[in-house]
Structures are given as structure tokens and as C-alpha cells.
Design a protein around this motif. Structure first.
Motif, PDB file in Angstrom:
ATOM      1  N   TRP A   1       0.854  -1.127   0.191  1.00 22.15           N
ATOM      2  CA  TRP A   1       0.434  -0.093   0.249  1.00 22.15           C
ATOM      3  C   TRP A   1       0.906   1.050  -0.279  1.00 22.15           C
ATOM      4  N   THR A   2       1.012   2.190  -0.371  1.00 21.01           N
ATOM      5  CA  THR A   2       1.624   3.136  -1.408  1.00 21.01           C
ATOM      6  C   THR A   2       1.219   4.075  -1.714  1.00 21.01           C
ATOM      7  N   TYR A   3       1.486   5.353  -1.645  1.00 16.15           N
ATOM      8  CA  TYR A   3       0.920   6.825  -2.299  1.00 16.15           C
ATOM      9  C   TYR A   3       2.930   7.091  -2.556  1.00 16.15           C
ATOM     10  N   SER A   4       2.894   7.659  -4.207  1.00 16.88           N
ATOM     11  CA  SER A   4       3.693   8.480  -4.752  1.00 16.88           C
ATOM     12  C   SER A   4       3.916   9.243  -4.221  1.00 16.88           C
ATOM     13  N   LEU A   5       5.652  10.513  -4.429  1.00 19.13           N
ATOM     14  CA  LEU A   5       5.207  11.325  -4.521  1.00 19.13           C
ATOM     15  C   LEU A   5       4.587  12.651  -4.408  1.00 19.13           C
ATOM     16  N   GLU A   6       4.657  11.871  -6.352  1.00 21.96           N
ATOM     17  CA  GLU A   6       4.484  12.730  -6.991  1.00 21.96           C
ATOM     18  C   GLU A   6       3.135  13.535  -6.980  1.00 21.96           C
ATOM     19  N   ASP A   7       2.098  12.657  -6.229  1.00 19.22           N
ATOM     20  CA  ASP A   7       0.560  12.190  -5.654  1.00 19.22           C
ATOM     21  C   ASP A   7       0.586  13.517  -4.516  1.00 19.22           C
ATOM     22  N   ILE A   8       1.459  13.387  -3.752  1.00 21.09           N
ATOM     23  CA  ILE A   8       1.811  13.763  -2.073  1.00 21.09           C
ATOM     24  C   ILE A   8       1.490  15.396  -3.009  1.00 21.09           C
ATOM     25  N   TRP A   9       2.908  15.906  -3.290  1.00 16.46           N
ATOM     26  CA  TRP A   9       2.586  17.612  -3.848  1.00 16.46           C
ATOM     27  C   TRP A   9       2.119  17.543  -4.499  1.00 16.46           C
ATOM     28  N   LYS A  10       0.794  17.053  -5.618  1.00 14.16           N
ATOM     29  CA  LYS A  10       0.113  17.080  -6.059  1.00 14.16           C
ATOM     30  C   LYS A  10      -1.005  18.001  -5.127  1.00 14.16           C
ATOM     31  N   GLY A  11      -1.954  16.674  -4.091  1.00 15.90           N
ATOM     32  CA  GLY A  11      -2.462  16.650  -3.152  1.00 15.90           C
ATOM     33  C   GLY A  11      -2.463  17.971  -2.390  1.00 15.90           C
ATOM     34  N   VAL A  12      -0.506  18.241  -1.894  1.00 16.79           N
ATOM     35  CA  VAL A  12      -0.853  19.209  -0.792  1.00 16.79           C
ATOM     36  C   VAL A  12      -0.276  20.430  -1.711  1.00 16.79           C
ATOM     37  N   GLN A  13      -0.604  20.968  -2.818  1.00 22.05           N
ATOM     38  CA  GLN A  13      -0.816  22.247  -3.667  1.00 22.05           C
ATOM     39  C   GLN A  13      -1.885  22.354  -3.772  1.00 22.05           C
ATOM     40  N   ASP A  14      -2.806  21.623  -4.197  1.00 23.21           N
ATOM     41  CA  ASP A  14      -4.019  21.731  -4.957  1.00 23.21           C
ATOM     42  C   ASP A  14      -5.034  21.976  -3.254  1.00 23.21           C
ATOM     43  N   SER A  15      -5.334  21.314  -2.325  1.00 26.76           N
ATOM     44  CA  SER A  15      -5.632  21.912  -1.359  1.00 26.76           C
ATOM     45  C   SER A  15      -4.630  23.163  -0.209  1.00 26.76           C
ATOM     46  N   TYR A  16      -3.667  23.752  -0.690  1.00 30.80           N
ATOM     47  CA  TYR A  16      -3.513  24.680  -0.973  1.00 30.80           C
ATOM     48  C   TYR A  16      -4.000  25.714  -1.074  1.00 30.80           C
ATOM     49  N   GLN A  17      -4.202  25.461  -2.849  1.00 32.28           N
ATOM     50  CA  GLN A  17      -4.715  26.200  -3.388  1.00 32.28           C
ATOM     51  C   GLN A  17      -5.960  26.475  -3.274  1.00 32.28           C
ATOM     52  N   GLN A  18      -6.728  25.490  -3.474  1.00 34.68           N
ATOM     53  CA  GLN A  18      -8.049  25.858  -2.827  1.00 34.68           C
ATOM     54  C   GLN A  18      -8.502  26.844  -1.269  1.00 34.68           C
ATOM     55  N   MET A  19      -7.335  26.357  -0.776  1.00 31.73           N
ATOM     56  CA  MET A  19      -7.865  27.932   0.792  1.00 31.73           C
ATOM     57  C   MET A  19      -7.569  28.985  -0.209  1.00 31.73           C
ATOM     58  N   ALA A  20      -5.993  29.442  -1.033  1.00 32.70           N
ATOM     59  CA  ALA A  20      -5.626  30.445  -0.743  1.00 32.70           C
ATOM     60  C   ALA A  20      -7.171  31.587  -1.890  1.00 32.70           C
ATOM     61  N   ALA A  21      -7.240  30.654  -2.765  1.00 34.56           N
ATOM     62  CA  ALA A  21      -8.307  30.573  -3.942  1.00 34.56           C
ATOM     63  C   ALA A  21      -9.885  31.833  -2.637  1.00 34.56           C
ATOM     64  N   GLU A  22     -10.340  30.596  -1.918  1.00 35.30           N
ATOM     65  CA  GLU A  22     -11.090  30.839  -0.872  1.00 35.30           C
ATOM     66  C   GLU A  22     -11.269  32.075   0.059  1.00 35.30           C
ATOM     67  N   VAL A  23      -9.733  32.302  -0.112  1.00 29.94           N
ATOM     68  CA  VAL A  23      -9.490  33.467   1.029  1.00 29.94           C
ATOM     69  C   VAL A  23      -9.588  34.331  -0.191  1.00 29.94           C
TER      70      VAL A  23
END
Length: 532
Positions: free
Chosen positions: A53-75
Motif C-alpha cells: 500500500w503506497t502513495y507516490s511522491l508526485e501524488d503527495i505534492w499534487k495533493g498538498v499544492q491543490d489543497s493549498y491553492q483551494q484554501m488560498a482561492a477561498e481567501v
């Protein structure tokens, strides 16, 4: 009020928490009153690659960046300003697992998550050596199992960390962990709030004959307690987190913590005689102990609060995943019948129907083992539903049995604490998706543990809010102010939870079901052996 929040954003008085859960990455920005002012989230799933069971580093950063961007967009959308600076940031993630890198900073093997039950030999050997429970999902068990397996990468290890520790390292350059997170990597000495030096020495002796070019203390992150600060966001880290380039470097980061620790924070469960239970994909209960347990139990892990106090943890790998799959089936049926019902409606209807079921689920039996389950000693799992010809097979009992079984492995562990060890719990605070339908998951959890269960309105914010509170404590605490005082007096003073006490008929019904559940483990074992 909006102007106050806007000023806080512009003046760097906000605090950001980001947590990487098993199915969702969530970013929560909080204001000066500790309340969320913006959030963002990213759905993701683990992959099963080469039986890992794993997550790729690419998916990790894609998810972190996407969640940050959504939060910043809401701000920007709500307050009309861009997010350029933040008072402090904290990262949290799924605990344990195996993330290793070489001197060049290259990942040596794919991330092995907590969900992998592949370290039984290492777990047993280390538990016997240390006389301290070392669960299969702990990072040290993964490391030693890789050594036992003679994996090629072992000699190249320069740094071993966790998911949250990895992100913190890439954003700040600092190889550190919060003590609660570190307690799921290797046992902690409660006096020094650091890795247990005696056990570190024992481990080094254990592997000495293999002539590896490192000692354990060389490759593990440094341990910090809540409130300590050794890290700031680098220029490179700022660009990695915010791909638009608007976020400025120099922001302090609190020590990265695990999801267990942030669950304690989010429910104000860091003082003795308090506890919390997080129920979602997995389910775990944390109880802050007044004293050490009388002996080692395979079913009970010992970790710490973010301040380094001893916590007993009963952890079940499987909770709501199979239940969610069944609810998804009812969603498919509704669509096939032409009904326009959203998932919240379907969950609400089915969960509330379960309250009408027989106390013991009418003789039905189920196991939601999508993966292995260490409390009941399964390396693999097979989701299973079983009934006899004379059981009461109706929809209320069917949903009720899947809600019951989601808590049953956890109950085995908690019964050790509450019944055998006599641990005192005045109440336990619940959070996670299992409690989303009001009053249902809460009443069944109360029945399973025979303890009052409270759910706070803030509990839905979860671990991202919890790690934001830890980051806030780091920059806003007064001199000598404890984390317990900070939370009780500045965060939770005016927050009231909804408390539900166990009902005798449900407690008794759960006990009857547990007899069936334990006896039926032989059926689950046969399914694992047969369905290879």
C-alpha cells in the motif's frame, strides 16, 4: 468581522494547518480566535503496487499544492486579498510507515504506509528485545523487516522519516519530528522526551553483524515537543507549497505531528483521564494514562501526546471502508431507480435506520477487513458478510451490523484498557467521518466502549485544524503556558460538545455481537486462506 479577518490575513496573524489523511488532504487557515476562515481539500487514494500500500511522491505534492491553492482561492474570494504571508504553518499526516532517502535526497523505495501488515517477524523480534510493544506499522518495524529481508537499499539509507516529516523537510530543510509523531517511529523515553537511548543501543547491537554504514541515531529525525520551533519556510519550500509564487519565505513551521496527535488536539484530549477516538478509514482510540500499563499487550500501542505524555492507543486498520462500499451500492440502486438522492441523504437514511435494528444485529455477522487487522492477527483481510438461515435479515440489521463491525476490533483493544487494566475514562471525544450522521455513530461508539461519547461541533475540522492549533500555540503561547492550559482557556473555553451516554440495551447487544464476532474469526481466516 470580515475587515478584522482581512487585516489578520494581511498582517500575517493567521495560522495554516495541512493534514494528509488516508483519503483526503485538507488545508485549514485559522484566524486570531482559532476559528477556521478558509479551507481547501484534495481527495486521493492509496495504490496497491507490488503487494504494498503506497502513495507516490508526485501524488503527495499534487495533493498538498491543490489543497493549498483551494484554501488560498477561498481567501481571495471571501476577503478580497491574496495570501502572501502566514503567522505559522503546521503539517500532519498518517503516522508510521516507511519513507527512506539516500545522501542525494532520492527516495530509495516507494512509501510503505501504516496499512501494510508485512513486518510480523520484525515486530515480534523487536517487541521481545525491547519488552515494549512494537506494532507492525511502526517505522522501526519496517526498517528492521527490510534488513531481515536483505533488501538492497538498506546500506544506502541516509534519512528515515514519516509522511509529515518528509514534507516538513522539503519545505524547511530541517529533519525533525514532533514527539507524538516520533513515538510511532521508535519508543520514546518519557523523561528525556527523546528516543529511548537504551533501546537505540539494543537495536544497533542487533544489526551490528550486518556491518551497515550507519547507526540508528544517524538516520532518524530529531525530536521536538509542542511549542518548540527550529524551522522556517525556505524560498524553495515556499515555491513548492504555493506554485503561484505569492507566498513569502521565512514563515515558522511547528514540529510535524501525526494524525493521532492532531486528533488529541482537535478534541482537547491531551490531559490525563481524557481520550478521543478517530473513526474513518481506520479507527483508533487514544487514552492519556495516569500510569504505565502492568504489562505489554500486543493489542495496545504506547505513544505520546505532542507534549510527550504517555498515551495508550488501540488502533484498528479497518473501520468504514467496507461500510462505505455498501452505502455506495445503495447509491447505485437509487440512481438505477431514477431517484435523485445525494450521498448525505443516503447515509442519513441508512444510519438512522440502523438505530431501529435489533440490539445484537439480529444474529448477523460481518467483517470489514479490506486490509489486515493486527488486533485480531490478520496479515490480509477479506470483506465478509455472513448470516444463518434463522437470523433476522432486514435492512436495519444489515446496516447496524456493518456499523458494529467497524468498531469491533477497536473494542477488543479498549476492553483490555478499561476492563483488564482498570483505566479510568470520564468520557471520550469522537471525531471523523463515522460521526457525521448526528447521533448514530456516537451512540454505537458509546455502546461499544460503555463510556459517554461527546462530539464537538469543531471535531469535524479534524486534524488539519488540530495541527493549526499546534502551530498557533508555538507562536502565541505565553511564557511557561502549557499546551493543556492554552487549549482549555484560549481555544475550547466556550465550545460545548454534544454528549451521549451508553444505553444498557445497546451495551448488552454489543457484547452479544462480540461473542459472535470473536467466534466467527475462523470464518474470516478461512476466507483469507481460500480467496488468494
Amino acid at each position: 468581522m470580515n475587515n478584522e479577518v482581512k487585516n489578520a490575513i494581511q498582517n500575517g496573524k493567521t495560522v495554516l494547518g495541512i493534514e494528509l489523511g488516508s483519503t483526503r488532504i485538507k488545508a485549514v487557515l485559522i484566524g486570531e480566535d482559532h476559528s477556521p476562515i478558509a479551507s481547501g481539500s484534495h481527495a486521493w487514494e492509496n495504490s496497491y503496487v507490488n503487494q504494498i500500500w503506497t502513495y507516490s511522491l508526485e501524488d503527495i505534492w499534487k495533493g498538498v499544492q491543490d489543497s493549498y491553492q483551494q484554501m488560498a482561492a477561498e481567501v481571495k474570494q471571501r476577503y478580497g486579498v491574496s495570501l502572501h504571508t502566514i503567522g505559522a504553518i503546521g503539517f500532519s499526516g498518517m503516522m508510521h510507515g516507511y519513507v527512506v532517502f539516500n545522501k542525494a535526497g532520492e527516495q530509495l523505495v516507494p512509501f510503505r504506509t501504516w496499512r501494510n501488515n508485512i513486518t510480523e517477524q520484525a515486530s515480534e523480534t523487536l517487541t521481545d528485545l525491547f519488552q515494549y510493544q512494537i506494532p507492525q506499522r511502526w517505522s522501526i518495524a519496517h526498517l528492521y523487516q527490510a534488513i531481515l529481508n536483505q533488501e538492497e537499499h538498506i546500506a544506502q539509507i541516509d534519512f528515515q522519516t514519516t509522511l509529515a516529516g518528509y514534507i516538513h523537510w522539503k519545505l524547511t530543510g530541517e529533519k525533525i519530528l514532533g514527539v507524538g509523531e516520533a513515538s510511532g517511529v521508535f519508543p520514546i523515553d518519557l523523561n528525556t522526551k527523546n528516543y529511548n537511548a537504551k533501546m537505540v543501543g539494543q537495536f544497533n547491537e542487533l544489526i551490528a553483524a550486518r556491518n551497515l554504514p550507519w547507526k540508528l541515531e544517524d538516520i532518524l529525525p530529531k525530536v521536538l515537543v509542542a511549542g518548540e520551533n527550529k524551522s522556517v519556510l525556505t524560498e524553495e519550500g515556499a515555491k513548492l507549497l504555493d506554485v503561484t509564487g505569492e507566498l513569502q519565505a521565512g514563515i515558522p513551521l511547528c514540529p510535524p505531528e501525526g494524525d493521532a496527535g492532531t486528533g488529541m488536539i482537535a478534541t482537547n484530549s491531551v490531559a490525563q483521564r481524557t481520550g478521543n477516538v478517530s473513526a474513518g478509514t481506520s479507527v483508533f482510540a487514544m487514552v492519556v494514562l495516569e500510569k504505565e500499563l502492568s504489562k505489554v499487550y500486543a493489542e495496545i500501542d504506547l505513544v505520546t501526546t505532542p507534549t510527550g505524555n504517555l498515551v495508550a492507543m488501540a488502533h484498528s486498520n479497518n473501520c468504514s471502508s467496507d461500510l462505505n462500499a455498501w452505502v455506495g451500492l445503495f447509491d447505485e440502486f437509487a440512481k438505477a431507480m431514477g431517484f435523485d438522492a445525494d450521498m448525505n441523504q443516503i447515509y442519513g437514511k441508512l444510519y438512522n435506520l440502523a438505530l431501529q435494528g435489533d440490539p445484537d444485529c439480529g444474529g448477523l455477522l460481518a467483517y470489514g477487513y479490506l486490509s489486515g487487522e493486527h488486533i485480531t492477527h490478520f496479515e490480509e483481510g477479506r470483506p465478509l458478510f455472513v448470516r444463518t438461515s434463522d437470523s433476522t435479515f432486514n435492512l436495519a440489521n444489515f446496516i447496524r451490523v456493518h456499523l458494529f463491525t467497524a468498531l469491533s476490533a477497536l473494542k477488543i483493544g479498549m476492553d483490555i484498557l478499561l476492563k483488564q487494566e482498570g483505566v479510568k475514562l470520564e468520557e471520550i471525544l469522537g471525531h471523523g467521518g463515522f460521526f457525521k450522521t448526528e447521533g448514530v455513530g456516537q451512540s454505537f461508539m458509546a455502546a461499544a466502549l460503555n463510556v459517554p461519547v461527546s462530539v464537538m461541533e469543531t471535531a469535524g475540522e479534524g486534524g488539519a485544524w488540530g495541527i493549526a492549533l499546534l502551530a498557533s500555540y508555538m507562536i502565541n503561547k505565553s511564557e511557561n503556558e502549557t499546551l493543556e492550559d492554552y487549549l482549555s482557556q484560549k481555544v475550547f473555553a466556550d465550545k460545548v460538545g454534544k454528549k451521549m451516554s451508553p444505553e444498557r440495551k445497546d451495551v448488552d447487544g454489543f457484547e452479544v455481537f462480540m461473542q459472535r464476532y470473536i467466534k466467527g474469526l475462523a470464518i474470516e481466516k478461512a476466507a483469507v486462506e481460500y480467496l488468494k
